[in-house]
Design a protein around this motif. Structure first.
Motif, PDB file in Angstrom:
ATOM      1  N   PHE A 226       0.822  -1.209   0.000  1.00 18.71           N
ATOM      2  CA  PHE A 226       0.000   0.000   0.000  1.00 18.71           C
ATOM      3  C   PHE A 226       0.859   1.263   0.000  1.00 18.71           C
ATOM      4  CE2 PHE A 226      -2.041  -3.389   2.451  1.00 18.71           C
ATOM      5  CZ  PHE A 226      -3.218  -3.560   1.737  1.00 18.71           C
ATOM      6  N   PRO A 227       0.376   2.341  -0.602  1.00 15.85           N
ATOM      7  CA  PRO A 227       1.064   3.633  -0.503  1.00 15.85           C
ATOM      8  C   PRO A 227       0.913   4.185   0.901  1.00 15.85           C
ATOM      9  CG  PRO A 227      -1.037   3.883  -1.638  1.00 15.85           C
ATOM     10  CD  PRO A 227      -0.829   2.415  -1.442  1.00 15.85           C
ATOM     11  N   SER A 228       1.943   4.861   1.362  1.00 17.24           N
ATOM     12  CA  SER A 228       1.910   5.407   2.714  1.00 17.24           C
ATOM     13  C   SER A 228       2.812   6.629   2.770  1.00 17.24           C
ATOM     14  CB  SER A 228       2.355   4.331   3.722  1.00 17.24           C
ATOM     15  OG  SER A 228       2.237   4.803   5.043  1.00 17.24           O
ATOM     16  N   GLY A 230       6.027   8.063   5.314  1.00 15.98           N
ATOM     17  CA  GLY A 230       6.852   7.894   6.507  1.00 15.98           C
ATOM     18  C   GLY A 230       8.312   7.809   6.143  1.00 15.98           C
ATOM     19  N   PRO A 231       9.203   8.287   6.995  1.00 17.22           N
ATOM     20  CA  PRO A 231      10.640   8.303   6.701  1.00 17.22           C
ATOM     21  C   PRO A 231      11.269   6.908   6.699  1.00 17.22           C
ATOM     22  CG  PRO A 231      10.242   8.992   8.958  1.00 17.22           C
ATOM     23  CD  PRO A 231       8.904   8.882   8.302  1.00 17.22           C
ATOM     24  N   ASP A 232      10.522   5.896   7.167  1.00 12.04           N
ATOM     25  CA  ASP A 232      11.067   4.533   7.226  1.00 12.04           C
ATOM     26  C   ASP A 232      10.771   3.730   5.971  1.00 12.04           C
ATOM     27  OD1 ASP A 232       8.405   2.562   8.411  1.00 12.04           O
ATOM     28  OD2 ASP A 232       8.287   4.723   8.123  1.00 12.04           O
ATOM     29  N   GLN A 233      10.151   4.301   4.998  1.00 13.96           N
ATOM     30  CA  GLN A 233       9.728   3.537   3.827  1.00 13.96           C
ATOM     31  C   GLN A 233      10.728   3.683   2.676  1.00 13.96           C
ATOM     32  OE1 GLN A 233       5.729   5.053   3.368  1.00 13.96           O
ATOM     33  NE2 GLN A 233       5.340   4.624   5.507  1.00 13.96           N
ATOM     34  N   PRO A 234      10.776   2.635   1.830  1.00 14.15           N
ATOM     35  CA  PRO A 234       9.942   1.437   1.745  1.00 14.15           C
ATOM     36  C   PRO A 234      10.256   0.440   2.858  1.00 14.15           C
ATOM     37  CG  PRO A 234      11.705   1.344   0.135  1.00 14.15           C
ATOM     38  CD  PRO A 234      11.778   2.703   0.742  1.00 14.15           C
ATOM     39  N   MET A 253       6.523   4.771  -0.349  1.00 15.82           N
ATOM     40  CA  MET A 253       6.304   6.216  -0.327  1.00 15.82           C
ATOM     41  C   MET A 253       5.839   6.688  -1.704  1.00 15.82           C
ATOM     42  SD  MET A 253       7.067   8.923   1.910  1.00 15.82           S
ATOM     43  CE  MET A 253       8.684   8.755   2.662  1.00 15.82           C
ATOM     44  N   GLN A 254       4.819   7.532  -1.724  1.00 19.04           N
ATOM     45  CA  GLN A 254       4.325   8.046  -2.997  1.00 19.04           C
ATOM     46  C   GLN A 254       5.180   9.186  -3.533  1.00 19.04           C
ATOM     47  OE1 GLN A 254       0.072   8.522  -1.624  1.00 19.04           O
ATOM     48  NE2 GLN A 254      -0.350   7.486  -3.557  1.00 19.04           N
TER      49      GLN A 254
END
Length: 275
Positions: A226-228, A230-234, A253-254
């Motif tokens: 899913f798209p989300s 946050g600084p921890d992504q992917p 991250m989008q």
């Protein structure tokens, strides 16, 4: 009584017929096909100083190429992948990259001819496989780190990869060439994950991992992708996370511009590009 001249008529006609038979047959004014084969001419690479690859898939030295046809001698291996990592479809030589790429078993014409030469929508498509292979095997910004160093000796790549939306991303192999993709521990930033392996996180490659098909390759993503934000992504949400965080889900991250090597979250595991 019959006319005496008529008695000689059959003999005259026979004599005329015999005379005509002796004459040569008429020559036609239309020239027939001579059967000469059309000359074979090759296209060839021009990037290297010492090696050349032609559009038949042969590699030769610049001194051995036929000066009239521009073809390499057909004595060596055709579609040679010498100096190539076939799992990445990347090579340490431009000419052998082109030769390997031309192999019909590795590059499908139906996939190549619909690819755009450049990113803009108005860009044209490749006219043939040779044009694709010459273009793809050249260096690109995706094979460079710190602006002036290659991420790997194998920086001539030609991979054709389908992305999530169904369009074709031909730069996938070159962008991850020389990169170790490592899944970090829970709550750990990529900078620490790579440092533990004696490497450094490469921020410019985070965007290549920020895709569902890449996350699904290295993680289970049992609850979906899913798209989300946050600084921890992917990253992947760990199974022990609170139900509200959707345990087992992969998140991307989008907005690629906000990706960072230093982000982390106590309930996720990151996928990291290390080199």
């Amino acid at each position: 009584m019959a006319n005496p001249s008529l008695l000689f008529l059959p003999k005259v006609l026979c004599a005329v017929a015999a005379f005509c038979a002796c004459l040569p047959a008429p020559v036609s004014a239309i020239r027939k096909e001579t059967g000469f084969a059309a000359p074979i001419m090759c296209r060839r690479t021009v990037q290297g100083r010492h090696l050349i690859s032609d559009d038949n898939g042969y590699v030769c030295s610049s001194l051995s190429i036929d000066p009239w046809s521009h073809c390499c001698p057909r004595t060596g291996a055709r579609f040679s992948c010498q100096g190539c990592k076939l799992d990445l479809q990347c090579c340490n030589s431009y000419e052998y990259c082109v030769s390997c790429c031309l192999d019909p078993s590795r590059t499908k014409e139906r996939d190549v001819l619909k690819l755009k030469v450049a990113k803009p929508v108005t860009a044209g498509t490749y006219a043939n496989i040779f044009d694709f292979c010459m273009g793809r095997c050249r260096h690109s910004s995706a094979s460079v780190v710190h602006e002036n160093a290659y991420v790997s000796d194998f920086h001539h790549c030609f991979m054709v990869q389908q992305n999530l939306s169904g369009s074709t991303d031909s730069n996938y192999g070159s962008r991850l060439a020389g990169i170790s993709v490592i899944v970090g521990r829970q709550g750990e930033p990529c900078s620490s994950t790579c440092r533990a392996k004696g490497q450094s996180c490469v921020p410019s490659r985070l965007s290549e991992l920020n895709k569902c098909q890449i996350l699904q390759k290295y993680m289970r993503c049992r609850s979906g992708c899913f798209p989300s934000l946050g600084p921890d992504q992917p990253a992947e949400v760990v199974d022990e996370a609170p139900t509200s965080l959707n345990p087992g889900a992969c998140l991307y991250m989008q907005t690629d511009e906000r990706l960072t090597c230093d982000g982390s979250h106590q309930h996720t595991r990151r996928v990291c590009p290390c080199a």
